[in-house]
Design a protein around this motif. Structure first.
Motif, mmCIF file in Angstrom:
data_model
loop_
_atom_site.group_PDB
_atom_site.id
_atom_site.type_symbol
_atom_site.label_atom_id
_atom_site.label_comp_id
_atom_site.label_asym_id
_atom_site.label_seq_id
_atom_site.Cartn_x
_atom_site.Cartn_y
_atom_site.Cartn_z
ATOM 1 N N SER A 1 -4.109 -1.686 0.996
ATOM 2 C CA SER A 1 -3.613 -2.131 -0.309
ATOM 3 C C SER A 1 -4.000 -1.104 -1.357
ATOM 4 C CB SER A 1 -4.230 -3.485 -0.657
ATOM 5 O OG SER A 1 -5.622 -3.306 -0.936
ATOM 6 N N HIS B 1 1.873 -1.060 -9.239
ATOM 7 C CA HIS B 1 2.172 -0.167 -8.114
ATOM 8 C C HIS B 1 3.574 -0.448 -7.600
ATOM 9 C CE1 HIS B 1 -2.202 -0.024 -8.354
ATOM 10 N NE2 HIS B 1 -2.150 1.136 -7.663
ATOM 11 N N TYR C 1 -0.589 -6.638 -7.467
ATOM 12 C CA TYR C 1 -0.687 -5.247 -7.910
ATOM 13 C C TYR C 1 0.642 -4.840 -8.561
ATOM 14 C CZ TYR C 1 -4.691 -5.237 -4.724
ATOM 15 O OH TYR C 1 -5.872 -5.522 -4.086
ATOM 16 N N THR D 1 0.189 4.737 -10.061
ATOM 17 C CA THR D 1 0.890 3.498 -10.392
ATOM 18 C C THR D 1 2.269 3.836 -10.934
ATOM 19 O OG1 THR D 1 -0.018 3.523 -12.624
ATOM 20 C CG2 THR D 1 -1.265 2.327 -10.934
#
Length: 851
Positions: free
Chosen positions: A798, A832, A829, A847
């Motif tokens: 991750s 991302h 997240y 990101t």
């Protein structure tokens, strides 16, 4: 005209005499008490005009047989019938029958195998299978075949495997049926199960059976026990019986033994006896036998040179022999302290002495006879090859045999001494050092264990004999010492005479850095040595491997020069002595340490002098608990005497450290990350590509440690130095060339991923390298990467670096696994990227938008 007693053998005498006529041979099998020991020699003497030699396995039996035959003739011993045993001879010019021990007969055969003046030889009680009996039979039969075809030979026994003997002698088996009187058997097993043959409750049981027999029967009782210790134990348990308790065993003085064999009037007797009462003698008045069912036999530890007496169940043949003692004079009863079922499980025959004894004297006798291997001789039992090789090794060390196993002149001299070759060597070589008479006195004491009476301090036992406080024992000892001194003078007329006590001079120096010469006559001034050192020197010369030094912080435990530990009894007066010369020690089965039975206190100089042939100097360079130990040690056999530090050759030092690494393991080296990673890469290369890429397991690396680690160990002296060795740099010495140039290509340390990052590959599992990469950095990878043709196992992470999937099939993961990962993580997240199609998306380490 002599009238012989009406015993079972009497009707068979003409048949026996005919079988032995004109040099014949035969085996006579007759039950106990049948008269074979006494009547047959008398009958032969009437028909043969030369002497009859009767050989008995024991001295007490020889004296008893001679006394019985003399009484039948109405004469004293020494007239028509005489006897010869070691240290005691009663014969005369008219002696026609000479009763000897088998050992005496062997010595006579060695001196003159023709046996001049002898017409017949009778080997009595051949079933006991003693070493001397074997030799007497073999040598007599050999002499008959080559020198004396007219010499008659008869082997007699109550119980024997007669077919084998008949084959060896080439004569018939003559059987005499029946016993003098019937013997009733009463089975008396213990009321409870005993814990082994040394369970003290066995003595309680034997004493109880004796009391029962005393109440149920008439006449005297003969009780068979395995040894003097058990005799003492039963005697104490019979303290209140209404009978006289007497003892009969080999340690008794001959006068006391003979007293038991004379008729006794008055109270009933209970005679507690060892195996000496089994055969060839009659204990007058005995009508009852109580048999404990045990025998004590020698066992030799050939590797350590130590013997022990072991208690074993007697054989059925021995039980028959013992039972026969009850029926010699009248009908009798035998009480057997075991069950009839146990009787069926007993061995049929006793084990031959040759199977477990010290064969050194036996091997010397064979060599003196001219047959070192015994091949071609009529030996009833073949010698064990391993024990014979140990015996030959000992004899070569004594100078008695040459390298081809032939007897030397020194060996022939040792054989004439009438004692064990070790003792003969100590007598001959020790006499010029401590004085001939003192050497003979000590050897006489060592040769007869009945003289020490259980003492543990040999010097104390010597002084008791000197002061004559036990007259019979002192007389036997003085006579034997005189005989030995005379034998030594005859062997070496040039030997110096005794020097007065107190004239001790300085001992000759010993160079401990090299093997010393044999003691011999190196220091004649030592004739003035005090008794303990003189005795210790003789003991040490006889048994150099038993010279012993007290172990540090071990109280009464000693290390013998032969390498075996030995313990003093708590009650021994020798406790605290630093050095001992051990005369008698044994090691029981199951015990690591030997037990010291008889020894003498000495000093180090005496130990070095006595064991000079064992002096060596060794360099010891070894890794010891994290340190390189380098020293030079002067040793007496296994005993360290002195040591000093040395600086060995650098290669020898490296070898010692290498041995330490192999013992302690590879973890002692410095395994930093680079070294660990290199080892894992090479292990993978070996698994994936095979040779010449080297294996990296501990076993292989330790086996090849000299190749890759050796050069770095020359500077190591302690564990801290070892921890400085760069294992990674050392491992590179194992890289194969020229393949080593392609290591980074074939097994790269890092792999480039679509995002442009170069990530370290984890090769800890040689079967499947692992690459841990974030999902976003793998976008655009449509196929699983490989290393050396092996698919990489991807640990997909991750954005926070936590594993979310493991796969070795990336295409399948994008299609089936990624959608669920995307659904679960894109809310967690959001900064991302989580594209619908990761195979066409742009990989990234960042990101999607700035924070």
């Amino acid at each position: 005209m002599l009238t012989l007693p009406d015993l079972p053998v009497r009707p068979a005498l003409p048949r026996i005499v005919d079988a032995l006529a004109d040099g014949g041979a035969a085996v006579l099998v007759a039950p106990p008490g049948s008269g074979k020991t006494t009547l047959v020699p008398l009958a032969l003497a009437a028909g043969i005009d030369r002497r009859i030699v009767v050989a008995e396995p024991r001295r007490v039996a020889a004296r008893a047989a001679a006394a019985r035959m003399a009484s039948l003739l109405g004469e004293r011993v020494g007239e028509t019938v005489g006897y010869t045993v070691r240290g005691d001879r009663t014969t005369g010019p008219r002696t026609r029958i000479d009763v000897v021990t088998t050992g005496v007969l062997v010595r006579r055969l060695q001196r003159d195998p023709e046996l001049p003046g002898v017409g017949a030889v009778i080997l009595d009680e051949i079933h006991e299978r003693h070493l001397d009996s074997n030799l007497a039979l073999a040598f007599t039969q050999d002499a008959r075949g080559t020198l004396r075809p007219d010499l008659s030979l008869l082997a007699t026994s109550a119980t024997v495997a007669s077919e084998r003997l008949s084959e060896l002698l080439g004569g018939p088996v003559l059987e005499v049926p029946g016993s003098p009187h019937p013997v009733r058997t009463v089975w008396c097993p213990p009321p409870v199960a005993l814990q082994g043959r040394t369970d003290p409750r066995l003595l309680d049981h034997v004493a109880a059976v004796v009391r029962r027999a005393l109440s149920e029967t008439d006449g005297d009782l003969l009780v068979f026990l395995p040894g003097a210790a058990e005799i003492g134990g039963v005697s104490r348990r019979l303290g209140s019986v209404d009978a006289t308790v007497a003892v009969l065993h080999g340690r008794l003085a001959s006068r006391d033994q003979d007293a038991v064999l004379r008729p006794a009037a008055g109270r009933r007797r209970i005679v507690l006896a060892t195996a000496v009462a089994e055969s060839s003698l009659t204990v007058p008045g005995v009508r009852v036998v109580v048999d404990a069912g045990l025998a004590r036999v020698p066992r030799m530890d050939q590797g350590r040179g130590l013997g022990a007496l072991v208690t074993v169940p007697e054989s059925r043949a021995t039980a028959t022999q013992r039972a026969g003692r009850a029926g010699r004079e009248a009908p009798g009863t035998v009480y057997r302290c075991w069950s009839e079922a146990d009787h069926a499980r007993m061995p049929a025959w006793p084990e031959p002495e040759i199977a477990a004894a010290d064969l050194t004297p036996f091997a010397l006798d064979l060599a003196c006879w001219g047959t070192p291997s015994g091949e071609g001789l009529a030996l009833p039992d073949p010698p064990p090859p391993a024990a014979m090789e140990v015996a030959r090794t000992t004899l070569r060390a004594l100078g008695a045999l040459d390298t081809d196993g032939r007897v030397t002149p020194r060996g022939r001299t040792l054989a004439t001494m009438g004692v064990h070759p070790r003792l003969a060597r100590a007598l001959l070589d020790g006499g010029p050092v401590v004085g001939p008479r003192r050497a003979a006195e000590v050897v006489a004491l060592l040769a007869d264990d009945t003289l020490t009476s259980g003492a543990s301090d040999l010097t104390a036992a010597w002084r008791v004999l000197r002061d004559g406080s036990i007259p019979d024992r002192a007389r036997r000892w003085r006579d034997e010492a005189g005989r030995l001194a005379a034998s030594a003078r005859e062997a070496d007329p040039a030997a110096p005479a005794d020097r007065p006590a107190g004239e001790r001079g300085p001992a000759a120096p010993v160079d401990r850095r090299s093997p010393a010469a044999p003691v011999g006559r190196r220091s004649p001034a030592a004739a003035g040595l005090p008794d303990d050192l003189a005795a210790g020197l003789i003991v040490g010369m006889a048994y150099p491997e038993r010279l012993a030094l007290r172990r540090a912080d071990a109280g009464r435990s000693y290390l013998m020069a032969g390498g075996t530990a030995a313990d003093l009894a708590e009650a021994s007066s020798l406790g605290g002595t630093r050095w001992l010369a051990i005369a008698v020690a044994d090691r029981s089965p199951g015990h690591a340490n030997a037990r010291i039975r008889l020894a003498v206190a000495i000093d180090e100089a005496t130990a070095v002098d006595a064991g000079s042939n064992l002096l060596t100097t060794e360099d010891e360079i070894r890794w010891d608990d994290g340190e390189l130990l380098s020293r030079r040690i002067d040793k007496l056999g296994a005993i360290p005497l002195a040591e000093r530090a040395i600086d060995p050759d650098v290669n020898i030092r490296a070898d010692a450290v290498l041995a330490g690494v192999k013992k302690e393991g590879l973890n002692r080296l410095r395994w930093d990350t680079d070294a660990r990673v290199l080892r894992e890469r090479l292990a993978f290369a070996h698994a994936a590509l095979g040779p010449p890429w080297p294996a990296m397991d501990d076993g292989t690396l330790l086996d090849r440690a000299a190749e890759w680690l050796g050069p770095d160990l020359t500077r190591v002296r302690r564990r801290a130095d070892l921890a400085k060795v760069d294992a990674g740099a050392a491992l590179r010495r194992l890289l194969p060339w020229p393949e080593a140039a392609r290591l980074d290509e074939l097994v790269p340390e890092r792999l480039a991923v679509p995002s442009g990052s170069k990530i370290r590959v984890d090769y800890r599992d040689p079967a499947a390298p692992v690459l841990a990469v974030k999902v976003q950095e793998a976008f655009g990878w449509t196929a699983t990467p490989t290393v050396a043709g092996v698919p990489v196992r991807l640990h997909l992470l991750s954005p926070a670096g936590r594993p979310v999937a493991v796969t070795s099939d990336l295409e399948s993961f994008w299609r089936t696994g990624y959608p669920s990962v995307r659904a679960e993580l894109r809310g967690r997240y959001p900064k991302h990227p989580w594209p619908d199609d990761p195979t066409t998306a742009t990989p990234t380490r960042r990101t999607t938008r700035p924070r």
